[in-house]
Enzyme design. Structure first.
Site, short mmCIF file in Angstrom:
data_model
loop_
_atom_site.label_atom_id
_atom_site.label_comp_id
_atom_site.label_asym_id
_atom_site.label_seq_id
_atom_site.Cartn_x
_atom_site.Cartn_y
_atom_site.Cartn_z
N ARG A 92 0.62 2.63 -13.37
CA ARG A 92 0.13 4.02 -13.43
C ARG A 92 1.07 4.87 -14.28
O ARG A 92 1.38 6.01 -13.94
CB ARG A 92 -0.03 4.61 -12.04
CG ARG A 92 1.22 4.64 -11.20
CD ARG A 92 1.05 5.54 -10.00
NE ARG A 92 2.30 5.65 -9.28
CZ ARG A 92 2.59 6.66 -8.47
NH1 ARG A 92 1.73 7.63 -8.31
NH2 ARG A 92 3.72 6.69 -7.81
N LYS A 112 3.13 9.80 -16.02
CA LYS A 112 3.01 9.09 -14.76
C LYS A 112 1.74 9.59 -14.05
O LYS A 112 1.64 10.78 -13.73
CB LYS A 112 4.24 9.35 -13.89
CG LYS A 112 4.39 8.41 -12.71
CD LYS A 112 5.77 8.55 -12.09
CE LYS A 112 5.91 7.67 -10.85
NZ LYS A 112 7.24 7.79 -10.24
N ASP A 124 -5.87 2.70 -9.09
CA ASP A 124 -6.61 3.63 -9.94
C ASP A 124 -5.76 4.22 -11.06
O ASP A 124 -6.26 4.94 -11.93
CB ASP A 124 -7.25 4.75 -9.11
CG ASP A 124 -6.23 5.59 -8.34
OD1 ASP A 124 -5.01 5.43 -8.59
OD2 ASP A 124 -6.66 6.40 -7.49
N ASP A 251 12.79 -3.81 -10.20
CA ASP A 251 12.04 -3.07 -11.22
C ASP A 251 12.35 -1.58 -11.17
O ASP A 251 11.92 -0.84 -12.04
CB ASP A 251 10.53 -3.31 -11.05
CG ASP A 251 10.05 -3.00 -9.64
OD1 ASP A 251 10.46 -3.72 -8.73
OD2 ASP A 251 9.27 -2.04 -9.45
#
Length: 485
Positions: A92, A112, A124, A251
Site C-alpha cells: 500500500r 502511503k 485494498d 522489512d
C-alpha cells in the site's frame, strides 16, 4: 503536470534491475482534501508551500496527478515478520521518485495508501486517516527529539471510505525518507536474485548512503559495519526516550539508520522493560527491553544476505560477517551509556556509572515511576513530583549521584544544562495522541493535533506551554496500539 511547485524528481531506484520493483500508478481518489502540510519540510525540499496547498498540489498528494519527472513504482522486498520469513513488497505504498534537494542529495517521496499494487496480497492498498495522522505525529515528535526518522510531508483525505472492522475515512500520507532500502530488500535479493543483482543493490546502497566507503577494498564488509553502527546508535536513542517501535520486523529496518513504519508504536509511561503496546505482539517479542536484542538479530539476517559478496569461501564469509555483527552489542551499550550519563548530567566516565544508572532504573521499575518525568524531576530538582521521593533507597541513591557529579570538573550549571538538553520535557503521551486522533477522525477538528505538534516540535525547550502535556493520564487502563493496516 509542470514542476511549478518545485518538484525536481529523479528515479535512481528505477534504474536498478526490474526484479526490485514493479512500475505502477496510484489509483485516483474521488475528492481529496489537504488535512496537514509540513511547511518547514516543504521549504527544505525546495517546494513552493502555497502551490502545494493549491488544487494542483493536493492532486499530487492524492495520487491523482503524477508530477513531471516521477516514475511511480512499488518496491519488492522480503522480511522476517515476528520471526517468520515472507515475500512482501509495497502493498500500500508507491514511490513517486527522489526529490533532488536544493543543496544536493536526494530523498524518497512515497505515497502511503494510494491503492493496490502487485504486492498487495489481497489488501485494498488504502490507508485510514487515524493511522496516517498517527505516523505524522510520532515521526515529527521523533524528529524533534533528534532521532533519525522518516518524516511526513502531508496527509490528505480521499473522500472515500476504507473498510476495516468498520468504515473509516480514507487518507494518503506523503512520506519522505533518505531511502526505503530495508534489511528486507537485501533478503529479497539474496533469496530470489542473482549474485550480480545482489551486488548491484549493495553498490547502490553504498553510493546513496555510504559514499565514503566506495573505494574500500572490502566495501561490502564496510557496508555491513556501517549499517551495524547506525542501528546501534538508533536503537540506543529509542531506549533513551522510552520509544517502543512495536513491529521490528526486518522489512521495517532501514539501511540508512532511520526509524520507519510507525504502526503500533508508542512511548512508555511507567518504566518497565517488559512494556508492550502492540495488540499483535502477544509474546512480547518486540517489548521495550528486547529492542536491542532484536536489533542484533535483524542485523544478523542482513549479514546473511550479504554473505555471497563477503568472500568466495562460505565459511570465511560467515567468519567475516560474525566479526562485524559481534560489535553491535558493545556499540549499542556504549551509545546507551553515553546517553544515560548525559541524562544524569555526567560528562566523564567511571566504571561505577552503569551501577548508578541501573540503580535509578530498578527503583523506577519497582515503584512504577514514570520514565520521562522522573528524569525531568531530577533535572529540575523536583523529586517531590515523583513516587520515588521519600524512599530510603532513593535518598541513598541521590547521595551517590551527587557525589558522582562532584567528581567531575564541570560546574553544576553545565551539568544541569546537559540534563536539560538530554531529558525531554514532553513526549507524545499516548492519551494525548489518542485525544488528537479522536478529535480529527470523529469531529474533523484538527486543532488538537496542531497544538500537540507545536508542543512536540522542541521537546527540550522546557517552556510553560509544555507543562500540561507532561501530565500523566488519569486512566490506569492498559494501553493498546494496532497496526493500522
Amino acid at each position: 503536470m509542470t514542476n511549478k511547485t518545485g518538484w525536481n524528481l529523479d528515479n535512481s531506484y528505477a534504474r536498478l534491475p526490474e526484479k526490485f520493483f514493479t512500475s505502477t500508478n496510484p489509483t485516483p481518489v474521488r475528492s481529496p482534501e489537504l488535512i496537514i502540510l509540513n511547511e518547514s519540510m516543504a521549504d527544505s525540499l525546495g517546494l513552493d508551500v502555497k502551490l502545494l496547498q493549491s488544487e494542483d498540489g493536493v492532486e499530487v498528494f492524492a495520487g491523482n496527478e503524477i508530477p513531471e519527472g516521477a516514475s511511480p513504482l512499488a518496491q519488492a522486498y522480503a522480511g522476517h515478520q515476528f520471526g517468520h520469513f515472507n515475500m512482501l513488497g509495497d502493498g500500500r505504498a508507491i514511490l513517486l521518485g527522489e526529490q533532488v534537494l536544493p543543496e544536493g542529495g536526494r530523498v524518497d517521496i512515497q505515497l502511503k495508501g494510494p491503492g493496490r499494487t502487485p504486492y498487495s496480497r489481497g489488501g485494498d492498498g488504502r490507508a485510514a486517516l487515524g493511522p496516517m495522522l498517527r505516523e505524522y505525529i510520532i515521526s515529527e515528535a521523533m524528529h524533534g527529539l533528534g532521532i533519525p526518522t522518516t518524516r511526513s510531508l502531508a496527509v490528505v483525505t480521499t473522500g472515500e471510505t476504507v473498510i476495516r472492522e468498520t468504515g473509516l475515512p480514507g487518507a494518503i500520507m506523503t512520506r519522505v525518507a533518505s531511502s526505503h532500502l530495508r534489511v528486507g530488500t537485501f533478503q529479497f535479493a539474496a533469496k530470489w536474485g542473482t549474485i550480480e543483482e545482489l551486488r548491484t543493490l549493495a553498490d547502490y546502497a553504498i553510493e546513496r548512503h555510504f559514499p565514503d566507503i566506495e573505494a574500500d577494498e572490502s566495501r561490502y564488509l564496510s557496508l555491513l559495519q556501517e549499517v551495524v553502527k547506525r542501528q546501534a546508535e538508533l536503537i540506543a536513542q529509542w531506549q533513551l526516550v522510552g520509544f517502543i517501535h512495536g513491529v521490528m520486523n526486518t522489512d521495517n529496518m532501514t539501511i540508512s539508520g532511520e526509524t520507519i513504519d510507525y504502526g503500533p508504536c508508542a512511548f512508555m509511561d511507567a518504566y518497565d522493560p517488559a512494556t508492550v503496546f502492540s495488540s499483535i505482539d502477544r509474546q512480547g517479542r518486540y517489548a521495550y527491553g528486547n529492542q536491542p536484542v532484536i536489533g542484533g538479530w535483524n542485523l544478523a539476517r542482513f549479514a546473511e544476505s550479504l554473505l555471497p559478496l563477503l568472500h568466495d569461501d562460505e565459511d570465511q564469509a560467515v567468519t567475516l560477517a560474525q566479526d562485524k555483527i559481534s560489535i553491535f552489542n558493545d556499540l549499542y551499550q556504549s551509545n546507551w551509556l553515553a546517553g544515560m550519563r548525559a541524562k544524569l548530567g555526567i560528562f566523564n566516565e567511571e566504571t561505577q556509572d552503569e551501577a548508578l544508572i541501573n540503580g535509578i532504573l530498578s527503583m523506577m521499575k519497582k515503584h512504577g515511576a514514570d520514565y520521562t518525568n522522573t528524569f525531568r524531576a531530577l533535572t529540575f530538582d523536583k523529586m517531590e513530583d515523583t513516587v520515588l521521593f521519600g524512599t530510603p533507597e532513593f535518598a541513598q541513591w541521590q547521595e551517590l549521584w551527587q557525589a558522582r557529579l562532584g567528581r567531575q570538573k564541570e560546574s553544576k550549571e553545565s551539568s544541569n544544562q546537559l540534563m536539560q538538553n538530554s531529558n525531554p520535557a514532553v513526549i507524545p503521551r499516548n492519551h494525548r495522541v489518542e485525544e488528537a486522533l479522536e478529535a480529527a477522525v470523529e469531529q474533523e477538528d484538527y486543532s488538537v493535533m496542531e497544538r500537540l505538534l507545536d508542543v512536540l516540535a522542541n521537546p527540550y525547550a522546557h517552556c510553560e506551554k509544555q507543562a500540561e502535556y507532561a501530565a500523566l493520564p488519569e486512566s490506569t487502563k492498559p494501553y493498546r496500539t494496532f497496526c493500522g493496516t
